[in-house]
Design an enzyme around this catalytic site. Sequence first.
Site, PDB file in Angstrom:
ATOM      1  CG  HIS A   1     -13.968 -16.107  25.195  1.00  0.00           C
ATOM      2  ND1 HIS A   1     -13.630 -16.989  24.188  1.00  0.00           N
ATOM      3  CD2 HIS A   1     -12.915 -16.121  26.062  1.00  0.00           C
ATOM      4  CE1 HIS A   1     -12.441 -17.513  24.441  1.00  0.00           C
ATOM      5  NE2 HIS A   1     -11.985 -16.999  25.572  1.00  0.00           N
TER       6      HIS A   1
ATOM      7  CG  ASP B   1      -9.810 -15.114  28.865  1.00  0.00           C
ATOM      8  OD1 ASP B   1     -10.441 -15.407  27.832  1.00  0.00           O
ATOM      9  OD2 ASP B   1      -9.384 -15.975  29.653  1.00  0.00           O
TER      10      ASP B   1
END
Length: 370
Positions: free
Chosen positions: A53, A263
């Site tokens: 992200h 992640d």
Amino acid sequence: MIIKNGLVFHESGKFEKRDLYVEGDKIARTAQGETIDATGLYVIPGLTDLHFHGCVGYDFCDGTVEAINNMAEYELSQGITTICPASMTFSEERLNKIFAAAKEYKGETGAELVGINMEGPFISMEKKGAQNPEFIHKPDADMFYRLQEAAGGLVKLVDIAPEVDGAMECIEEINKDVRVSVAHTAADYDVAKKAFEKGARQVTHLYNGMNPFHHREPGVVGAACDNENVMVELIVDGIHSHPATVRTTFKMFGDDRIILISDSMMACGLEDGQYTLGGLDVTVRGNKATLTKEGNIAGSVTNLMNCVRCAVKKMDIPLESAIKCAAVNPAKAIGIYDRFGSLDTGKRANIVLLDKDLEVKYVIKDGKIV
């Protein structure tokens, strides 16, 4: 460029001592020019992170070219040469803005943007994790195609909870145009199995955001294991999964079907403190990020190359397998393996040289040392 005497990674999962040639921006059969002595070094393809992200204070969902550029430069410095950042659960209007920025991005100084991972909003309220419940939306093929148009076709992955109303129909409709990943779901074995039969081909951060594998209720994990066409993402940061679980997963799925991901959220590459993810407050202490209010794990604070190191040094995963799962498999999953992911002749010369401690010594992007 000639990279001499290195231990060169082969896509089959083996290292062989040989020279590697670069002509222009491609791997070549022969070449002349600058020589790098790679004696004692591992020569591997640049990694692909298809699920992260943010990093160094920026988030893909900032929705700006500046954010993508700063993220891409950091990722490249760590040996991640191609990126497919993930969105969060937001309104269609906000996602439209985020995807439009990705379409506009033309950066040349960082890792190459090769796609978008649309992690929300087609997820389960029950297993939302660090996703914002305000914007959870039932799976909607028309909405996906509108967002794909805004992205200029960059969306490579769409995450769907298959038990939600309309999910199976959506999977069946869009799977020919995009890779569908089962995610943030309370689905049982039978529902997950049906989703894979309808065309889903991946599982998002296995074990996280789903019911656990149980000997009488195997759930998504068991259904994925039973379907040889399904790949599974695995976060190997020392927080999300116990080392024994990681080793067991490699035994269950093999290194052909595991995709290492980071992640990571915006705190990756920065110090402890307060951050945000998907509009929610996150507290970072050490190697762990949690939602400040609920306490749920909120992504990781490590990069994909560190995940490779963790897998090898702390979890006893063979280096060959870790590289395969961080370079070859993600490139295959999102349809870029014809250009990236291995050191085959004719592919883009994205190359990383690691020492015996797996520290980065050289990063080469498009045939140039960066």
